[in-house]
Design an enzyme around this catalytic site. Structure first.
Site, short mmCIF file in Angstrom:
data_model
loop_
_atom_site.label_atom_id
_atom_site.label_comp_id
_atom_site.label_asym_id
_atom_site.label_seq_id
_atom_site.Cartn_x
_atom_site.Cartn_y
_atom_site.Cartn_z
NE ARG A 1 0.76 10.55 10.07
CZ ARG A 1 0.20 9.52 9.29
NH1 ARG A 1 -1.00 9.02 9.40
NH2 ARG A 1 0.96 9.16 8.42
CB CYS B 1 -4.46 10.58 11.54
SG CYS B 1 -3.09 9.86 11.90
NE ARG C 1 -1.14 12.25 7.87
CZ ARG C 1 -1.15 13.68 8.36
NH1 ARG C 1 -2.09 13.98 8.71
NH2 ARG C 1 0.10 14.24 8.20
CG ASP D 1 4.01 1.40 9.38
OD1 ASP D 1 3.23 2.29 10.18
OD2 ASP D 1 3.95 1.75 8.48
CE LYS E 1 -1.51 1.57 4.12
NZ LYS E 1 -1.08 2.87 4.47
CG ASN E 2 2.28 2.59 3.59
OD1 ASN E 2 1.23 3.03 3.33
ND2 ASN E 2 2.78 2.53 4.66
CB VAL F 1 8.06 7.94 4.78
CG1 VAL F 1 7.41 7.33 3.53
CG2 VAL F 1 8.75 7.33 5.60
NE ARG G 1 -6.94 4.38 6.09
CZ ARG G 1 -6.06 5.50 6.61
NH1 ARG G 1 -6.32 5.53 7.92
NH2 ARG G 1 -5.25 5.91 5.75
C1 EPZ Z 1 4.44 7.07 6.41
O1 EPZ Z 1 3.73 8.08 6.87
C2 EPZ Z 1 3.44 5.94 6.17
N1 EPZ Z 1 2.46 5.97 5.31
C3 EPZ Z 1 3.27 5.27 7.61
O2 EPZ Z 1 2.35 4.17 7.49
C4 EPZ Z 1 4.65 5.24 8.40
O3 EPZ Z 1 4.16 4.91 9.77
C5 EPZ Z 1 5.32 6.29 8.30
O4 EPZ Z 1 5.66 6.79 7.02
C6 EPZ Z 1 6.82 6.20 9.11
O5 EPZ Z 1 7.32 5.09 8.54
C7 EPZ Z 1 2.56 6.15 4.04
O6 EPZ Z 1 3.75 5.81 3.56
C8 EPZ Z 1 1.37 6.50 3.23
P1 EPZ Z 1 6.70 10.78 8.31
P2 EPZ Z 1 4.29 9.70 6.82
O7 EPZ Z 1 6.42 11.58 7.26
O8 EPZ Z 1 5.21 10.01 5.46
C9 EPZ Z 1 7.02 14.08 11.50
C10 EPZ Z 1 0.48 2.94 8.02
O9 EPZ Z 1 0.03 2.42 8.87
N2 EPZ Z 1 6.64 14.95 10.14
O10 EPZ Z 1 7.96 9.68 7.99
O11 EPZ Z 1 3.12 10.56 7.20
C11 EPZ Z 1 5.61 13.04 11.74
O12 EPZ Z 1 4.47 13.90 12.32
C12 EPZ Z 1 1.10 4.41 7.85
O13 EPZ Z 1 0.69 2.36 6.85
C13 EPZ Z 1 6.88 16.13 10.69
O14 EPZ Z 1 6.98 16.63 11.85
O15 EPZ Z 1 5.26 9.68 8.03
C14 EPZ Z 1 6.21 11.81 12.47
O16 EPZ Z 1 6.40 12.13 13.71
C15 EPZ Z 1 0.79 5.14 9.31
N3 EPZ Z 1 6.42 17.47 9.97
C16 EPZ Z 1 7.58 11.54 11.77
O17 EPZ Z 1 7.97 13.17 11.18
C17 EPZ Z 1 6.42 16.58 8.41
O18 EPZ Z 1 6.12 17.41 7.54
C18 EPZ Z 1 7.68 10.73 10.54
O19 EPZ Z 1 6.68 10.99 9.59
C19 EPZ Z 1 6.22 15.45 8.07
C20 EPZ Z 1 6.35 14.46 9.05
#
Ligand code: EPZ
Length: 422
Positions: free
Chosen positions: A123, A118, A94, A309, A22-23, A166, A401
């Site tokens: 996030r 969320c 998201r 995850d 999915k991701n 990510v 989802r």
């Molecule tokens: C991705 O989310 C995945 N989603 C998530 O999977 C996964 O948990 C996460 O990466 C971490 O591995 C998808 O790929 C669609 P991040 P993402 O930006 O991209 C902070 C699942 O269950 N941050 O790496 O949203 C954020 O709040 C999901 O499949 C900021 O502060 O994660 C977090 O604490 C849930 N500002 C950390 O960074 C930003 O602009 C990492 O988030 C962006 C992120």
């Protein structure tokens, strides 16, 4: 709203095959907006988030046709100035924010709903916006929407992420790959899904190179070529089944999956006493008679530690361990929503800040439970099938989802689970 009824305890045995990721599929689908030509995507997981992304692409004018259940052809709209991603779609998923980069590349403009928080954390998207602004984009946030404008088009630049993200890495790659000139991006996330995105773009003619462990060099290209691409398999689904096999001393063959991708998780499973055999594209996991506790594990970015995850699933496993274990969640600030529900089954878990202290061995008894997010929900299913008696898991739409027909896969390997639809 659908629910699951699970009767336990059961022990798993047999074989399972893993679906597309999915991701990985989500950013690759968003990338289809960059193309003028046909994009064919194979091994698409048939889960709710993918349906939502397809709806979003359609609302942006893309023509989508299914060639079979897991193969689609997408022709994106290159003429009409359609750069609006509505709240109604982005609020349920998201990853909708990932259309921001491609829309800017295509139309020099975008209006994308801000995804909001969320259940697992605040996030924010500040890192996405700051990075993309370096490519010559001005942002205004108005009434919940990100209004973006790149009057002169996107222009390559040097970007360093202040924190590994990510989504921000993906969005910035998508914005930069057709920008004018060269972009260097430092401190990138290097999750396998990001490598799948860069492989996909490169196969379509993008000039993208990893020039350091977390550094990308992108020379913008004018057009991308028509492409047919198969999405990688889902490492979190694979990891979830590996954990499932270890509960109650089960055994499972996980076919069609490259074990290297989940090395950190497999190393933890070996520490708790599981036997892990790896052969060509297959993992065989056999759970121990007695699960050993783990003094301390921490979730971290790929590749060196437990994936966030997978945190909830490992917590269920450690409920069955001999002694006390500690898991620290370091990625999201509210990712212990499964804990109160696990306690309803009899689990003894204390939360101290971002640490969960898990007391094993616990005999669990079935109860009625509530899903809160995708991975928390799957943890409840794992906990329910090792609990004695009947559990009812409400709100399984969270699970839908991201897990493809999970109840069918679980039934085949010995779990007594059925879906009640309303
Ligand atoms: C991705 O989310 C995945 N989603 C998530 O999977 C996964 O948990 C996460 O990466 C971490 O591995 C998808 O790929 C669609 P991040 P993402 O930006 O991209 C902070 C699942 O269950 N941050 O790496 O949203 C954020 O709040 C999901 O499949 C900021 O502060 O994660 C977090 O604490 C849930 N500002 C950390 O960074 C930003 O602009 C990492 O988030 C962006 C992120």
């Amino acid at each position: 709203m659908d629910k699951f009824v699970v009767n336990g305890p059961s022990k798993i045995s047999g074989e399972v095959s893993i679906s597309g990721s999915k991701n990985s599929a989500l950013p690759i689908l968003a990338a289809s907006l960059l193309f003028d030509k046909k994009v064919t995507i194979k091994n698409l997981p048939r889960v709710k988030d993918i349906d939502t992304m397809l709806k979003l692409l359609k609302s942006l004018g893309s023509k989508i046709s299914f060639k079979n259940n897991k193969k689609i052809a997408i022709i994106s709209n290159s003429k009409k100035n359609n750069y609006f991603a509505p709240y109604s779609l982005v609020k349920t998923m998201r990853a909708g924010i990932l259309v921001l980069g491609p829309l800017l590349a295509k139309f020099k403009k975008a209006k994308v709903s801000s995804p909001g928080g969320c259940s697992i954390g605040v996030r924010p998207i500040d890192i996405h916006l700051k990075a993309i602004s370096k490519l010559g984009v001005k942002f205004k946030i108005n009434k919940g929407y990100v209004n973006a404008n790149a009057k002169k088009g996107l222009i390559g630049s040097k970007i360093r992420f202040p924190k590994i993200s990510v989504g921000a890495t993906e969005n910035t790659i998508l914005a930069a790959c057709c920008a004018k000139g060269t972009t260097i991006i430092k401190n990138c996330a290097i999750e396998p899904e990001i490598k799948d995105l860069t492989n996909f773009l490169r196969a379509a003619g993008a000039n993208i190179k990893w020039i350091g462990k977390r550094t990308l060099k992108i020379n913008g290209v004018k057009n991308l070529n028509s492409i047919s691409y198969s999405i990688m398999n889902d490492r979190i689904e694979a990891g979830t089944f590996c954990v499932a096999a270890c509960l109650n001393g089960g055994s499972l063959k996980i076919r069609n999956f490259d074990a290297k991708i989940i090395n950190a998780e497999l190393e933890i499973l070996k520490k708790i006493g599981a036997i892990v055999k790896i052969s060509n594209n297959m993992i065989e996991v056999k759970g121990p008679k007695k699960i050993k506790n783990i003094n301390y594990i921490k979730t971290r970015e790929y590749p060196n530690a437990l994936a966030t995850d997978m945190q909830a699933q490992f917590m269920v496993l450690l409920l069955k361990a001999n002694g006390k274990s500690v898991i620290q969640e370091s990625i999201f600030e509210n990712r212990f929503m499964h804990v109160p529900e696990l306690r309803r089954l009899g689990a003894r878990i204390n939360i101290k800040g971002n640490k969960a202290i898990i007391e094993g061995t616990t005999e669990l008894e079935g109860a009625e439970l509530m899903s809160s997010d995708l991975r928390a929900s799957v943890a409840l299913v794992l906990a329910a099938f090792i609990s004695k008696g009947t559990s009812i898991i409400n709100r399984v739409y969270h699970l839908d989802r991201g897990y493809e027909k999970i109840e069918n896969k679980l039934k085949k390997i010995g779990v007594k689970i059925k879906r009640l639809s309303r």
